[in-house]
Motif scaffolding. Structure first.
Motif, PDB file in Angstrom:
ATOM      1  N   ALA A  77       0.837  -1.209   0.000  1.00 47.70           N
ATOM      2  CA  ALA A  77       0.000   0.000   0.000  1.00 47.70           C
ATOM      3  C   ALA A  77       0.873   1.261   0.000  1.00 47.70           C
ATOM      4  O   ALA A  77       0.578   2.250  -0.681  1.00 47.70           O
ATOM      5  N   GLU A  78       1.954   1.204   0.741  1.00 52.63           N
ATOM      6  CA  GLU A  78       2.887   2.338   0.828  1.00 52.63           C
ATOM      7  C   GLU A  78       3.583   2.538  -0.522  1.00 52.63           C
ATOM      8  O   GLU A  78       3.706   3.660  -1.021  1.00 52.63           O
ATOM      9  N   LEU A  79       4.031   1.429  -1.126  1.00 50.18           N
ATOM     10  CA  LEU A  79       4.711   1.503  -2.422  1.00 50.18           C
ATOM     11  C   LEU A  79       3.764   2.036  -3.497  1.00 50.18           C
ATOM     12  O   LEU A  79       4.155   2.829  -4.356  1.00 50.18           O
ATOM     13  N   ALA A  80       2.501   1.616  -3.436  1.00 55.08           N
ATOM     14  CA  ALA A  80       1.516   2.022  -4.446  1.00 55.08           C
ATOM     15  C   ALA A  80       1.346   3.539  -4.507  1.00 55.08           C
ATOM     16  O   ALA A  80       1.134   4.108  -5.577  1.00 55.08           O
ATOM     17  N   LYS A  81       1.492   4.196  -3.368  1.00 54.61           N
ATOM     18  CA  LYS A  81       1.323   5.661  -3.315  1.00 54.61           C
ATOM     19  C   LYS A  81       2.337   6.399  -4.178  1.00 54.61           C
ATOM     20  O   LYS A  81       2.133   7.552  -4.533  1.00 54.61           O
ATOM     21  N   HIS A  82       3.460   5.756  -4.466  1.00 56.76           N
ATOM     22  CA  HIS A  82       4.540   6.433  -5.196  1.00 56.76           C
ATOM     23  C   HIS A  82       4.809   5.815  -6.563  1.00 56.76           C
ATOM     24  O   HIS A  82       5.803   6.141  -7.206  1.00 56.76           O
ATOM     25  N   CYS A  83       3.901   4.958  -7.001  1.00 60.22           N
ATOM     26  CA  CYS A  83       4.105   4.246  -8.260  1.00 60.22           C
ATOM     27  C   CYS A  83       4.234   5.240  -9.421  1.00 60.22           C
ATOM     28  O   CYS A  83       3.368   6.103  -9.593  1.00 60.22           O
ATOM     29  N   LEU A  84       5.291   5.125 -10.166  1.00 59.21           N
ATOM     30  CA  LEU A  84       5.562   5.920 -11.377  1.00 59.21           C
ATOM     31  C   LEU A  84       5.685   7.424 -11.129  1.00 59.21           C
ATOM     32  O   LEU A  84       5.623   8.221 -12.071  1.00 59.21           O
ATOM     33  N   GLU A  85       5.904   7.839  -9.876  1.00 58.31           N
ATOM     34  CA  GLU A  85       5.815   9.281  -9.606  1.00 58.31           C
ATOM     35  C   GLU A  85       6.915  10.109 -10.271  1.00 58.31           C
ATOM     36  O   GLU A  85       6.698  11.271 -10.583  1.00 58.31           O
ATOM     37  N   ASP A  86       8.090   9.516 -10.530  1.00 60.59           N
ATOM     38  CA  ASP A  86       9.138  10.316 -11.193  1.00 60.59           C
ATOM     39  C   ASP A  86       8.939  10.411 -12.705  1.00 60.59           C
ATOM     40  O   ASP A  86       9.601  11.189 -13.383  1.00 60.59           O
ATOM     41  N   LEU A  87       8.007   9.608 -13.227  1.00 59.45           N
ATOM     42  CA  LEU A  87       7.712   9.647 -14.658  1.00 59.45           C
ATOM     43  C   LEU A  87       6.450  10.464 -14.906  1.00 59.45           C
ATOM     44  O   LEU A  87       6.369  11.262 -15.833  1.00 59.45           O
TER      45      LEU A  87
END
Lengths: 425, 163
Positions: free
Chosen positions: B31-41
């Motif tokens: 759940a924590e990882l999902a919050k930042h999925c693809l954020e730098d792209l």
């Protein structure tokens, strides 16, 4: 008589209990070593626990190396490192390396003789391909593969096609293994060896020490390669003898083995090379990169944190000062390299030049800590990846280069070559 | 397995550092990882992705690091399927092992636009762009890989074999 095979095919066949294998074949193999670190092991342990076995298949054939975020960078990292430590103690893992003994995994395990020629190794870290330099078939996998490896000592593989890179002739002075691999990645692209095993040969490789060979094999993954193998010769044997704990096996490619493609490279054509953002394949000669002003230089990592790399950087930094607008961070990759830097006087060179010298860690290479970039900042680094946000803010930039070029750039304040310093003085 | 969702379209060489930046790898909580999925792209991705959506990308999707956090983050963000022209080797393996559906189909990737509604029959390998009506056939998986997928991932397959 088995079909003629490459060294990659021979190692896989031997570990699958088969006389021969061919590219495309799916096989199940016995593993000599399963590796993971403080980022990947916690998931591997979680998956291992789901399988329902109490004990790992062989506590001597698992390596747990906390190196990415240790010494612990924050509370969450401390929790992850603790999961790995507790598991290692509970399972009696022989090759667990605590802070104070540890190093960057792909520098540490060859140095400590844990990996050797002919081994079949999976590691939950993409740069596991480094051990190909010792004539092993070593490949990066995810945590689930590692977790299953802990339990069973086995993994499934699709036998890859092999690509042969023949680098013949003499490298120009100042051109290193790092330049060779950047040159190759620039030539074939970041998926130029996708699903394939890369094999490096030729007189330029044979004349190279083990540390530079490991820099080459280390970055096979940056071309999408499954492994990056180098044939065992006297240099490899001299490195392994007295170091590798168990008997090792040499596998040599048959002269008539089939390669999907053979690349012939003239060593003299390779220049000191820099990979520009944001792909390792975006290469240019360092001599054509002088307009790039830098804020930071990082000298270390599993690619270039070994003693030969430290010596090459120190040779450039000796008697000079890092540019006042640059932070130069030097990270010897293992405790032994660190100690050797002290004994050889390299540490004095780094400190006199105003470098910050760190205990071993992967730290800044993957944007963990120990040198994170602010928005818009640029770093030259001896590391292996320059993806968006790799070393910090998504608008920061990473330029990949050899230790000598990184050291020269740290003094110049922009990307440049060691000989530029002589001209400047 | 049948999936249907909106396509999110990206280019080539989408690396695992942009899928889940290493600054978030001090946890493995999905759940924590999902919050930042693809954020730098694509900083908007996590806001616009809906459960069941589909990522469509060009060559070499998932290149770089071996972090299994990447397929975990994608799955936990709600994405059911990734369709690409090709996948980086470790990401391919990790997806099969962890049960993230992936399909290789260059023709579909070329034809599908961002925002199209796409349906996927993963067993038959059929991809349909519901917005345009075009139908594509993805590369079939070898039987050995199908066995892992059908078992529900490598852990389940290992359990079946060991017990």
């Amino acid at each position: 008589m088995a079909r003629p095979m490459t060294m990659a095919e021979k190692i896989l066949a031997a570990h699958a209990g088969l006389e021969e294998v061919e590219p495309g074949q799916l096989i199940e193999c016995d593993l000599d070593l399963v590796l993971s670190n403080d980022v990947t092991a916690p998931i591997a342990i979680r998956e291992f626990n789901k399988i329902g076995v109490d004990k790992v298949f062989d506590p001597e054939k698992i390596a747990l190396v906390p190196d990415h975020y240790v010494p612990n960078k924050d509370i969450k990292s401390a929790e992850q490192a603790k999961i790995v430590r507790d598991f290692a103690h509970e399972q009696g893992i022989t090759h667990y390396y605590e802070v104070g003994c540890m190093g960057v995994e792909h520098a540490l395990l060859p140095e400590q003789g844990v990996v050797g020629a002919g081994d079949l190794i999976i590691g939950a870290d993409s740069h596991t391909c480094t051990y190909g330099a010792l004539g092993a078939f070593a490949t990066g996998v995810g945590s689930t593969d590692a977790g299953v490896g802990y339990a069973t000592g086995k993994a499934w593989f699709k036998v890859p096609e092999s690509l042969l890179f023949k680098i013949e002739g003499e490298l120009a002075p100042g051109v290193t293994g790092k330049d060779v691999i950047l040159h190759i990645i620039g030539m074939i692209g970041v998926d130029g060896a996708l699903y394939q095993a890369m094999e490096f040969s030729g007189s330029a490789i044979r004349n190279m020490d083990m540390d530079e060979r490991m820099s080459i094999s280390n970055m096979a993954i940056e071309a999408g390669g499954k492994a990056g193998l180098i044939e065992v010769d006297d240099v490899t044997r001299a490195y392994m003898d007295g170091r590798v704990e168990k008997p090792y096996t040499e596998y040599h490619s048959d002269p008539d083995a089939e390669y999907a493609k053979v690349y012939e490279i003239n060593a003299a054509d390779i220049q000191p090379t820099v990979a520009f953002p944001h792909l390792p394949s975006n290469t240019r000669p360092a001599a054509e990169s002088r307009d790039v002003v830098i804020d930071q230089a990082v000298i270390g990592s599993c690619t270039n944190g070994r003693i030969v790399d430290m010596r090459q950087a120190a040779e450039v930094l000796r008697g000079r000062k890092v540019h006042p607008n640059v932070r130069c961070i030097v990270i010897p990759a293992t405790q032994q390299v660190y100690r050797q830097c002290i004994e050889e006087g390299l540490m004095d060179v780094f400190l006199d030049a105003n470098c910050a010298v760190s205990t071993p860690t992967c730290g800044p290479c993957l944007g963990g800590y120990m040198g994170i970039l602010a928005a818009g900042e640029r770093a030259i680094a001896t590391t292996n990846r320059n993806f968006v946000g790799r070393m910090g803010d998504p608008t920061s930039e990473v330029y990949l280069a050899s230790p000598a070029v990184a050291a020269a750039s740290a003094v110049l304040g922009h990307i440049g070559l060691p000989q530029d310093l002589d001209e400047q003085e | 397995m049948q999936f249907k969702g909106t396509a999110h379209r990206y280019g080539r060489d989408i690396d695992t550092d942009v899928i889940i930046p290493a600054r978030y790898l001090n946890t493995s909580d999905p759940a924590e990882l999902a919050k930042h999925c693809l954020e730098d792209l694509d900083v908007e991705f996590v806001n616009k992705v809906a459960p069941g959506d589909i990522i469509v990308a060009d060559e070499n999707f998932g290149c770089g690091s071996s972090r299994e956090h990447a397929p975990i983050a994608i799955k936990a963000a709600g994405v059911d399927v990734v369709i690409a022209k090709s996948f980086a080797r470790i990401f391919y393996r990790n997806s099969i092992n962890t049960g993230l559906a992936i399909m290789e189909c260059p023709e579909a990737v070329d034809a599908i636009s961002a925002g199209d509604v796409v349906s996927v029959d993963a067993d038959a390998g059929v991809i349909t762009d519901e917005t345009t009506g075009q139908v594509f056939q993805a590369q079939p998986f070898p039987p050995f890989i199908r066995e892992i997928i059908e078992a529900g991932g490598l852990i389940n397959r290992t359990k079946q074999k060991m017990n």
